[in-house]
Scaffold this motif. Sequence first.
Motif, short mmCIF file in Angstrom:
data_model
loop_
_atom_site.label_atom_id
_atom_site.label_comp_id
_atom_site.label_asym_id
_atom_site.label_seq_id
_atom_site.Cartn_x
_atom_site.Cartn_y
_atom_site.Cartn_z
N HIS A 159 0.84 -1.34 0.08
CA HIS A 159 0.04 0.15 0.03
C HIS A 159 1.00 1.27 -0.19
O HIS A 159 1.53 1.46 1.10
CB HIS A 159 -1.00 -0.06 1.32
CG HIS A 159 -1.95 -1.15 1.06
ND1 HIS A 159 -2.60 -1.50 2.26
CD2 HIS A 159 -2.41 -1.82 0.28
CE1 HIS A 159 -3.14 -2.77 2.01
NE2 HIS A 159 -3.13 -2.93 0.60
N SER A 160 0.71 2.16 -1.15
CA SER A 160 1.53 3.22 -1.18
C SER A 160 1.16 4.30 -0.13
O SER A 160 2.03 5.40 -0.18
CB SER A 160 1.57 3.82 -2.68
OG SER A 160 0.33 3.84 -2.93
N GLY A 161 0.08 4.00 0.64
CA GLY A 161 -0.40 5.19 1.55
C GLY A 161 0.29 4.88 2.93
O GLY A 161 0.18 5.63 3.59
N VAL A 351 9.03 17.49 3.96
CA VAL A 351 9.70 17.04 2.53
C VAL A 351 10.45 18.19 2.02
O VAL A 351 11.58 18.01 1.67
CB VAL A 351 8.68 16.67 1.47
CG1 VAL A 351 9.32 16.20 0.17
CG2 VAL A 351 7.91 15.29 2.08
N ASP A 352 9.89 19.45 2.25
CA ASP A 352 10.77 20.56 1.69
C ASP A 352 11.89 21.01 2.59
O ASP A 352 13.20 20.90 2.07
CB ASP A 352 9.86 21.88 1.78
CG ASP A 352 8.88 21.75 0.86
OD1 ASP A 352 8.72 21.00 -0.28
OD2 ASP A 352 7.95 22.63 0.66
N ARG A 353 11.88 20.74 3.88
CA ARG A 353 12.97 21.14 4.57
C ARG A 353 14.06 19.93 4.58
O ARG A 353 15.22 20.01 4.79
CB ARG A 353 12.52 21.11 6.13
CG ARG A 353 11.57 22.33 6.37
CD ARG A 353 11.68 22.61 7.91
NE ARG A 353 10.51 23.11 8.33
CZ ARG A 353 9.95 23.30 9.49
NH1 ARG A 353 10.95 22.63 10.44
NH2 ARG A 353 8.79 23.67 9.87
N LEU A 354 13.60 18.66 4.32
CA LEU A 354 14.69 17.64 4.12
C LEU A 354 15.51 17.85 3.03
O LEU A 354 16.70 17.51 2.81
CB LEU A 354 13.98 16.28 4.03
CG LEU A 354 13.22 15.66 5.68
CD1 LEU A 354 12.74 14.20 5.20
CD2 LEU A 354 14.64 15.55 6.30
N SER A 363 8.90 12.27 -0.37
CA SER A 363 7.60 12.69 -1.14
C SER A 363 6.57 12.47 0.08
O SER A 363 6.57 11.93 1.26
CB SER A 363 7.47 11.75 -2.21
OG SER A 363 7.23 10.47 -1.81
N VAL A 364 5.47 12.91 -0.38
CA VAL A 364 4.26 12.88 0.56
C VAL A 364 3.35 11.84 -0.01
O VAL A 364 3.06 11.83 -1.33
CB VAL A 364 3.64 14.35 0.48
CG1 VAL A 364 2.25 14.13 1.44
CG2 VAL A 364 4.46 15.30 1.11
N THR A 365 2.57 10.96 0.68
CA THR A 365 1.57 10.11 0.13
C THR A 365 0.43 10.74 -0.57
O THR A 365 -0.15 11.62 0.05
CB THR A 365 1.15 9.23 1.16
OG1 THR A 365 0.62 9.98 2.41
CG2 THR A 365 2.25 8.14 1.82
N PRO A 366 0.06 10.30 -1.73
CA PRO A 366 -1.00 10.94 -2.44
C PRO A 366 -2.35 10.36 -2.01
O PRO A 366 -3.06 9.94 -2.85
CB PRO A 366 -0.64 10.53 -3.85
CG PRO A 366 0.06 9.31 -3.78
CD PRO A 366 0.87 9.38 -2.50
#
Length: 396
Positions: A159-161, A351-354, A363-366
Amino acid sequence: MRAQFALAEHEANFATFLLAPHPRPVAEAIERHRRGLDRNAKLYLDELEGVAEQRVREAAAAYLDASPAEFALTGNTTTGLALLYGGLRLHAGQEIVTTTHDFYSTHEALRLRALRTGAHVRRVTLYRNARTASVDEILSAVRRAIRPATRVLAVTWVHSGTGVKLPIGEIAEVLRRVNANRERPRRVLLCVDGVHGFGIEATTPSQLGCDFLVSGCHKWLFGPRGTGLIWGRRESWDAVTPIVPTFDSRAFGPWVRGDTSATNAGLPRSAAMSPGGFHAFEHRWALSEAFDFRRQIGRQRAAARTHELANRLKNGLATIRGVRLVTPTATRLSAGLVCFQVAGTDPTQVVDRLYRSARVVASVTPYARRYVRLGPSILNSPDEVDRALRAIRALV
Ligand SMILES: Cc1ncc(COP(=O)(O)O)c(C=O)c1O
């Protein structure tokens, strides 16, 4: 092995699974085919159309311990799912069961199927909490979900979430028992979106025990972008009717000769399920180099390495106060995706700060529930995992 990829230097990229970078043998094959097509597409197609696709099927079969006739070639996971769920034959009153954990591509392919044909689709939940999910909990939910009218169980391997990996082999075993008392047209077919296990796990499709495994080849396999496949068990292919006309010569040739009675004669359903029309052939044909490259590395070694890195990451995350791990620790219930939350910080900000602070690509889970997601792959090193952990620790 890492030197075979043209990844940006000085970045620790944990999102290569989103859309694969091409390893050198794949990039070179694409370039070779591109030159041939640019020079004289007619001549190049005469020489390679048919031959090259067969080579892809053979390379896939060699890598996956399968038979070339078990594969349909597609452009990505989503197209494969749409062809499968759009084409599975259902008798009146039969239903498709899917889960709340699947990705948009499965849910939408099934919604469109229902819209077009009135097919009944039901969603069930297999576990309450990803982190504490267990094989027993999942198998009990599957047992409860199957009814006499159920013809298809549509699930996702990883599961990609959340990063939860379903015990597909055990689910197949549950269905085998159910199917033992059913005639062939009423058997429950196990259909799997396998994209986040494919190219990680050593398990072959036939060992998995499902009827159909659908995957893109442009994620963890590092195949050419815009490639994918449907693997189907030999005896299960009959359950599907193709939607897009194939260009296989066994279908196209008789049509050209006006011999409609011979159209598709001797054509395996897997070939009939490979959509025709012209494609970005330089990418499609270079898929054989991708499978050859992965065969040199070996399925077992890739699986061991990915799990080693994912475990290192999960163990490290578990020690950071303010981080809540979402993905299970057990290798049995997880693969390469690692999802987590940082208390008080939106996943997009994390994610931006990393990236800004350490050039760590996440990335962020869609999905509606959003988590930070890192996908350590065979392109990463233990040092990069430690770098990611240091960067995350510095955020909290
Ligand atoms: C579980 C799952 N299936 C399918 C897809 C889509 O894959 P593709 O781009 O190969 O269609 C994704 C993500 O992109 C995914 O997370």
